[in-house]
Design a protein around this motif. Sequence first.
Motif, mmCIF file in Angstrom:
data_model
loop_
_atom_site.group_PDB
_atom_site.id
_atom_site.type_symbol
_atom_site.label_atom_id
_atom_site.label_comp_id
_atom_site.label_asym_id
_atom_site.label_seq_id
_atom_site.Cartn_x
_atom_site.Cartn_y
_atom_site.Cartn_z
ATOM 1 N N UNK A 26 -67.421 -9.337 33.311
ATOM 2 C CA UNK A 26 -68.599 -9.227 32.454
ATOM 3 C C UNK A 26 -69.880 -9.539 33.225
ATOM 4 N N UNK A 27 -70.876 -8.711 32.992
ATOM 5 C CA UNK A 27 -72.204 -8.952 33.579
ATOM 6 C C UNK A 27 -73.056 -9.844 32.672
ATOM 7 N N UNK A 28 -72.540 -10.142 31.458
ATOM 8 C CA UNK A 28 -73.309 -10.924 30.488
ATOM 9 C C UNK A 28 -72.703 -12.299 30.179
ATOM 10 N N UNK A 29 -71.375 -12.404 30.226
ATOM 11 C CA UNK A 29 -70.720 -13.633 29.749
ATOM 12 C C UNK A 29 -70.023 -14.377 30.879
ATOM 13 N N UNK A 30 -70.015 -15.708 30.792
ATOM 14 C CA UNK A 30 -69.262 -16.487 31.781
ATOM 15 C C UNK A 30 -67.756 -16.340 31.548
ATOM 16 N N UNK A 31 -66.994 -16.740 32.528
ATOM 17 C CA UNK A 31 -65.534 -16.711 32.483
ATOM 18 C C UNK A 31 -65.026 -18.140 32.596
ATOM 19 N N UNK A 32 -64.046 -18.490 31.772
ATOM 20 C CA UNK A 32 -63.385 -19.799 31.871
ATOM 21 C C UNK A 32 -61.887 -19.579 31.859
ATOM 22 N N UNK A 33 -61.208 -20.231 32.806
ATOM 23 C CA UNK A 33 -59.752 -20.139 32.845
ATOM 24 C C UNK A 33 -59.171 -21.473 33.290
ATOM 25 N N UNK A 34 -57.896 -21.646 32.999
ATOM 26 C CA UNK A 34 -57.173 -22.855 33.397
ATOM 27 C C UNK A 34 -56.121 -22.442 34.410
ATOM 28 N N UNK A 35 -56.074 -23.160 35.543
ATOM 29 C CA UNK A 35 -55.106 -22.883 36.602
ATOM 30 C C UNK A 35 -54.204 -24.092 36.796
ATOM 31 N N UNK A 36 -52.898 -23.828 36.878
ATOM 32 C CA UNK A 36 -51.892 -24.860 37.119
ATOM 33 C C UNK A 36 -51.350 -24.642 38.527
ATOM 34 N N UNK A 37 -51.701 -25.530 39.458
ATOM 35 C CA UNK A 37 -51.254 -25.444 40.844
ATOM 36 C C UNK A 37 -49.927 -26.193 40.945
ATOM 37 N N UNK A 38 -48.848 -25.463 41.229
ATOM 38 C CA UNK A 38 -47.494 -26.020 41.235
ATOM 39 C C UNK A 38 -47.126 -26.405 42.660
ATOM 40 N N UNK A 39 -47.219 -27.692 42.967
ATOM 41 C CA UNK A 39 -47.132 -28.164 44.350
ATOM 42 C C UNK A 39 -45.807 -28.831 44.686
ATOM 43 N N UNK A 40 -45.370 -28.599 45.935
ATOM 44 C CA UNK A 40 -44.205 -29.300 46.472
ATOM 45 C C UNK A 40 -44.641 -30.661 47.005
ATOM 46 N N UNK A 41 -45.768 -30.668 47.706
ATOM 47 C CA UNK A 41 -46.284 -31.911 48.294
ATOM 48 C C UNK A 41 -47.778 -31.971 48.047
ATOM 49 N N UNK A 42 -48.534 -32.079 49.112
ATOM 50 C CA UNK A 42 -49.988 -32.203 48.955
ATOM 51 C C UNK A 42 -50.720 -30.971 49.485
ATOM 52 N N UNK A 43 -50.184 -29.775 49.187
ATOM 53 C CA UNK A 43 -50.825 -28.544 49.623
ATOM 54 C C UNK A 43 -52.242 -28.454 49.078
ATOM 55 N N UNK A 44 -53.069 -27.712 49.813
ATOM 56 C CA UNK A 44 -54.399 -27.405 49.297
ATOM 57 C C UNK A 44 -54.243 -26.481 48.094
ATOM 58 N N UNK A 45 -55.258 -26.429 47.248
ATOM 59 C CA UNK A 45 -55.214 -25.522 46.100
ATOM 60 C C UNK A 45 -55.514 -24.075 46.508
ATOM 61 N N UNK A 46 -56.430 -23.914 47.460
ATOM 62 C CA UNK A 46 -56.897 -22.567 47.797
ATOM 63 C C UNK A 46 -57.329 -22.505 49.260
ATOM 64 N N UNK A 47 -57.130 -21.326 49.874
ATOM 65 C CA UNK A 47 -57.614 -21.057 51.233
ATOM 66 C C UNK A 47 -58.351 -19.734 51.169
ATOM 67 N N UNK A 48 -59.613 -19.727 51.625
ATOM 68 C CA UNK A 48 -60.388 -18.497 51.687
ATOM 69 C C UNK A 48 -59.953 -17.702 52.902
ATOM 70 N N UNK A 49 -59.903 -16.361 52.767
ATOM 71 C CA UNK A 49 -59.492 -15.483 53.862
ATOM 72 C C UNK A 49 -60.478 -14.342 54.014
ATOM 73 N N UNK A 50 -60.408 -13.659 55.124
ATOM 74 C CA UNK A 50 -61.282 -12.497 55.379
ATOM 75 C C UNK A 50 -60.652 -11.245 54.831
#
Length: 132
Positions: free
Chosen positions: A108-132
Amino acid sequence: MKALFKIGTIVLLAFSYTTSMGQQKKVLRKELLNAVINQKITMVDIKEISMESGQVAPKHLHPCPVVGYVKSGTVIFQVEGEEKVVLNEGDAFYEPKNKKILHFDNASKEKPLRFVAFYLKETDEENIKLIN
């Protein structure tokens, strides 16, 4: 036989009581997502994430599987190797571990977006890694 009769009577009375009360309501369950996760999960990190109207997420991956749902708004979503899909409010999503997420964009070009993410971890992994 007496025990069986007593159990049957108790069940019948309980059923009669709940139906006569008229206040018992059915619990409805709507399936949103069914995903196979092939790892031991020892921790869940839950985040509510907001994106501004028209905001595009950079390409990224998650070192752990992520499941979630859209609270409000519309998302253009694409995992590498899969078709682009549109997710609406109430829809669920799955982002596999270490797989490129090509699009998770506010449609949407007019409305914000809201979502809930559940990160299912084995240990202490990062949540996200940016890539090219």
